[in-house]
Every structure is written in structure tokens, then in C-alpha cells.
Design an enzyme around this catalytic site. Sequence first.
Site, mmCIF file in Angstrom:
data_model
loop_
_atom_site.group_PDB
_atom_site.id
_atom_site.type_symbol
_atom_site.label_atom_id
_atom_site.label_comp_id
_atom_site.label_asym_id
_atom_site.label_seq_id
_atom_site.Cartn_x
_atom_site.Cartn_y
_atom_site.Cartn_z
ATOM 1 N N GLU A 123 12.357 -1.476 -17.082
ATOM 2 C CA GLU A 123 11.008 -2.024 -17.310
ATOM 3 C C GLU A 123 10.191 -1.969 -16.014
ATOM 4 O OE1 GLU A 123 12.660 -5.748 -19.196
ATOM 5 O OE2 GLU A 123 11.064 -5.358 -20.608
ATOM 6 N N GLU A 143 20.066 -4.687 -23.629
ATOM 7 C CA GLU A 143 19.669 -5.975 -24.212
ATOM 8 C C GLU A 143 20.345 -6.217 -25.562
ATOM 9 O OE1 GLU A 143 17.739 -3.989 -22.533
ATOM 10 O OE2 GLU A 143 16.318 -5.127 -21.313
HETATM 11 C C1 1HE Z 1 24.791 -8.979 -11.929
HETATM 12 C C2 1HE Z 1 24.036 -8.111 -12.775
HETATM 13 C C3 1HE Z 1 23.048 -8.700 -13.601
HETATM 14 C C4 1HE Z 1 25.449 -6.926 -11.669
HETATM 15 N N1 1HE Z 1 22.892 -10.039 -13.544
HETATM 16 N N2 1HE Z 1 24.577 -10.284 -11.917
HETATM 17 N N3 1HE Z 1 21.612 -5.958 -17.222
HETATM 18 C C5 1HE Z 1 22.824 -5.532 -17.593
HETATM 19 O O1 1HE Z 1 23.335 -5.825 -18.657
HETATM 20 C C6 1HE Z 1 23.565 -4.707 -16.575
HETATM 21 C C7 1HE Z 1 24.756 -5.487 -16.063
HETATM 22 N N4 1HE Z 1 25.363 -4.846 -14.893
HETATM 23 C C8 1HE Z 1 26.173 -3.768 -14.989
HETATM 24 O O2 1HE Z 1 26.359 -3.156 -16.036
HETATM 25 C C9 1HE Z 1 26.856 -3.330 -13.733
HETATM 26 O O3 1HE Z 1 26.896 -4.437 -12.829
HETATM 27 C C10 1HE Z 1 26.166 -2.139 -13.023
HETATM 28 C C11 1HE Z 1 26.417 -0.864 -13.831
HETATM 29 C C12 1HE Z 1 24.676 -2.356 -12.828
HETATM 30 C C13 1HE Z 1 26.792 -1.960 -11.610
HETATM 31 O O4 1HE Z 1 28.190 -1.829 -11.715
HETATM 32 P P1 1HE Z 1 29.066 -1.967 -10.382
HETATM 33 O O5 1HE Z 1 30.504 -1.717 -10.769
HETATM 34 O O6 1HE Z 1 28.497 -1.146 -9.289
HETATM 35 O O7 1HE Z 1 28.881 -3.497 -9.899
HETATM 36 P P2 1HE Z 1 29.506 -4.823 -10.520
HETATM 37 O O8 1HE Z 1 30.870 -5.074 -9.913
HETATM 38 O O9 1HE Z 1 29.438 -4.845 -11.994
HETATM 39 O O10 1HE Z 1 28.489 -5.950 -10.002
HETATM 40 C C14 1HE Z 1 28.446 -6.360 -8.633
HETATM 41 C C15 1HE Z 1 27.981 -7.797 -8.627
HETATM 42 O O11 1HE Z 1 26.644 -7.866 -9.163
HETATM 43 C C16 1HE Z 1 28.818 -8.697 -9.545
HETATM 44 O O12 1HE Z 1 28.801 -9.992 -8.995
HETATM 45 P P3 1HE Z 1 30.053 -10.559 -8.129
HETATM 46 O O13 1HE Z 1 29.624 -11.938 -7.717
HETATM 47 O O14 1HE Z 1 31.249 -10.513 -9.066
HETATM 48 O O15 1HE Z 1 30.209 -9.615 -6.975
HETATM 49 C C17 1HE Z 1 28.023 -8.701 -10.853
HETATM 50 O O16 1HE Z 1 28.267 -9.865 -11.630
HETATM 51 C C18 1HE Z 1 26.604 -8.722 -10.299
HETATM 52 N N5 1HE Z 1 25.646 -8.202 -11.263
HETATM 53 N N6 1HE Z 1 24.478 -6.848 -12.578
HETATM 54 C C19 1HE Z 1 23.644 -10.792 -12.716
HETATM 55 N N7 1HE Z 1 22.274 -7.960 -14.400
HETATM 56 C C20 1HE Z 1 12.960 -9.498 -18.853
HETATM 57 S S1 1HE Z 1 14.165 -9.162 -19.895
HETATM 58 C C21 1HE Z 1 15.207 -8.010 -19.180
HETATM 59 C C22 1HE Z 1 16.509 -8.015 -19.921
HETATM 60 C C23 1HE Z 1 17.570 -7.254 -19.180
HETATM 61 O O17 1HE Z 1 17.391 -6.756 -18.118
HETATM 62 S S2 1HE Z 1 19.046 -7.177 -19.983
HETATM 63 C C24 1HE Z 1 20.017 -6.129 -19.019
HETATM 64 C C25 1HE Z 1 20.807 -6.892 -17.989
#
Ligand code: 1HE
Length: 269
Positions: A123, A143
Site C-alpha cells: 500500500e 490480509e
Molecule cells: C513483524 C512483521 C509484521 C515481521 N508485524 N512483526 N504482514 C504480514 O503478514 C507479513 C508478515 N511477515 C512475514 O511474512 C515475514 O516476517 C517476512 C517475509 C516479511 C520476513 O521474513 P524473515 O524470515 O526475513 O523475518 P522474520 O523472522 O519473519 O521476522 C523478523 C522479525 O520481524 C520477527 O520478530 P522477532 O522479535 O521474532 O525477531 C517478526 O515477528 C517481525 N515481523 N513482519 C510485526 N508484519 C493498514 S492495513 C495493512 C494490513 C497488512 O499489512 S497485513 C500484512 C501484514
Amino acid sequence: MTADFTPATGLLATLDLLEISQADGVTHVRLNRPAKRNALSDAFIQQLHTCFVNLPAGTRAAVVSGAGSHFCAGLDLSELVERDIGSAVLHSRMWHAAFDAIQFGRVPVVAALHGAVVGGGLELAAACHLRVAEASAYYGLPEGQRGIFVGGGGSARIPRLIGVARMTDLMLTGRVYDAREGLALGLSQYLVDEGAGVAQAVALAARIATNAPVSNFAVMHALPRIADQSQSEGLFTESLMAAVAESTPDAQSRLRAFLEGRAGKVVKS
Ligand code: 1HE
């Protein structure tokens, strides 16, 4: 920090989730929360808003990029607490205000994309005026899997890039487009090698910065609105915008420069 760019000062230097620097009329805004894959918390959205309504004086184009291995993981899911309907609407409206400050702000914005460009990250990219993708970039709207809906303007902006049917597919099936598909479909306008995205985005922004400000204003503000109007209304708006642009001293001197052989010709690059 990009070479030759100097850090922003004052208010912009206090925005700890952004790394903001400037050079020659181009301001570079780097999302700077790599440990969380640049997930967009409320504070992050507010800082983006503050940044884009307070761009440094002299900014004529901007670049948005992400620090670390991904452009942006979208909404910070850890903040998605139970909200009543009223505050959920206001939360979405906060995103709208921030991304409107980008799309309908002062200057054209070029996004440099790599890794995940997902959910709210897509977005954000869609609110920019041009998108440069590195080979690692990929696009998704998870989402549907998270039990939520887009709330950062995606339903209005993304179908204008790729059509309602493709956005429906991304949301219903969790389909992911890679960088090459994204280029073919119009999610990005440029595809470059890994690591070359910011340099390409800065080069494009530097070129945009040499345009007459009123021409850039017309492209940013009139073009998308004309696309939303009927043909008759659009043609009328176009005439008004063209008349405003043509009557500026900038236009007069640029036209004279061409007629007197002092301006560049249109050539194939
Ligand atoms: C996060 C987030 C997040 C990572 N919110 N903390 N977005 C998603 O559904 C995407 C979710 N994220 C992922 O699928 C993956 O994290 C990634 C593909 C982006 C990256 O993967 P990777 O292996 O490089 O990293 P990771 O180990 O998954 O994440 C590293 C850290 O970032 C980890 O935290 P930690 O404390 O365990 O180190 C994750 O929890 C954190 N992290 N993504 C919170 N999104 C206005 S409406 C909009 C609606 C949306 O955007 S919905 C889509 C949300």
C-alpha cells in the site's frame, strides 16, 4: 546513507524510525526498522506523515527505500489489538492521511523496492509515483490469511495499478508475484539488479527534480484525478491545468530555450 547525501536536521532528525538525508533537491527517506522488517507501527505511520508534510526546503523529488533485507512487511501485527469500530476506522484513516501526504504531497516520490513488499508495504509503495524493483522484490497481500482487510488505501490504489481481478487473486489465494511479474503487470516501472534499486531511484528522482515544479504538480495532482473523471470532465480539467502550466514564467523560459536551440532534444536513451 547514500553517498553525497547529508542527514536531515531539525524535526526530521528526531524521527527515529526513518533515516532522512538529502542532496541536490532529492530527499531520501529510508524506512529504518530492519529488525522488524520495517513493519509499520502506529508511530511509524505518524513519522511518515510528519516527514512528508515537512520535507526539507528545496526538496524537488523524494525516494523511499527500506533498510535491511526487505522493503516492508506491512502492518505491525503485534499492535493489532482489539479495537472498537470507531477507533478501527480512525486507525485506517491515519494511514490514509500519511499515504495521501505522499501521493498528493509537494513532490514526486520514487520507491526503491527489494525483498518483501507486502500488505501495508505494498500500500505504501502504491502511494508513491514510481516504483523501482530489485530482482529480489516480491508482492503479496496476506490480509486474507490474517483475517483482516487492507486499510492503508490499497483497495483504492492497487487496482488502479493492476486491476481489481489481480488484486482479488492476491487477497483471496495468497498469490505472490515476483519482481519480473510485478514489472510486467505494472506494480513496478523499472526492474534492476540486486543492490541497484536506490541508485536507480535516486537517478530518476534527480531527473524529475529538473522538471518545472508546476509540471510535476500537474502530473501528481491532476493526472490521477482526471483518470477518475468522466471524459468530458477530464478534458475540461486538462484544459485548465494546461493553461495554468503554460502561463508560468518557467514554461515561457523553457519554451524559449528550445526555440533558440538552448534546450535538449528528445532522443532515444
Ligand atoms: C513483524 C512483521 C509484521 C515481521 N508485524 N512483526 N504482514 C504480514 O503478514 C507479513 C508478515 N511477515 C512475514 O511474512 C515475514 O516476517 C517476512 C517475509 C516479511 C520476513 O521474513 P524473515 O524470515 O526475513 O523475518 P522474520 O523472522 O519473519 O521476522 C523478523 C522479525 O520481524 C520477527 O520478530 P522477532 O522479535 O521474532 O525477531 C517478526 O515477528 C517481525 N515481523 N513482519 C510485526 N508484519 C493498514 S492495513 C495493512 C494490513 C497488512 O499489512 S497485513 C500484512 C501484514
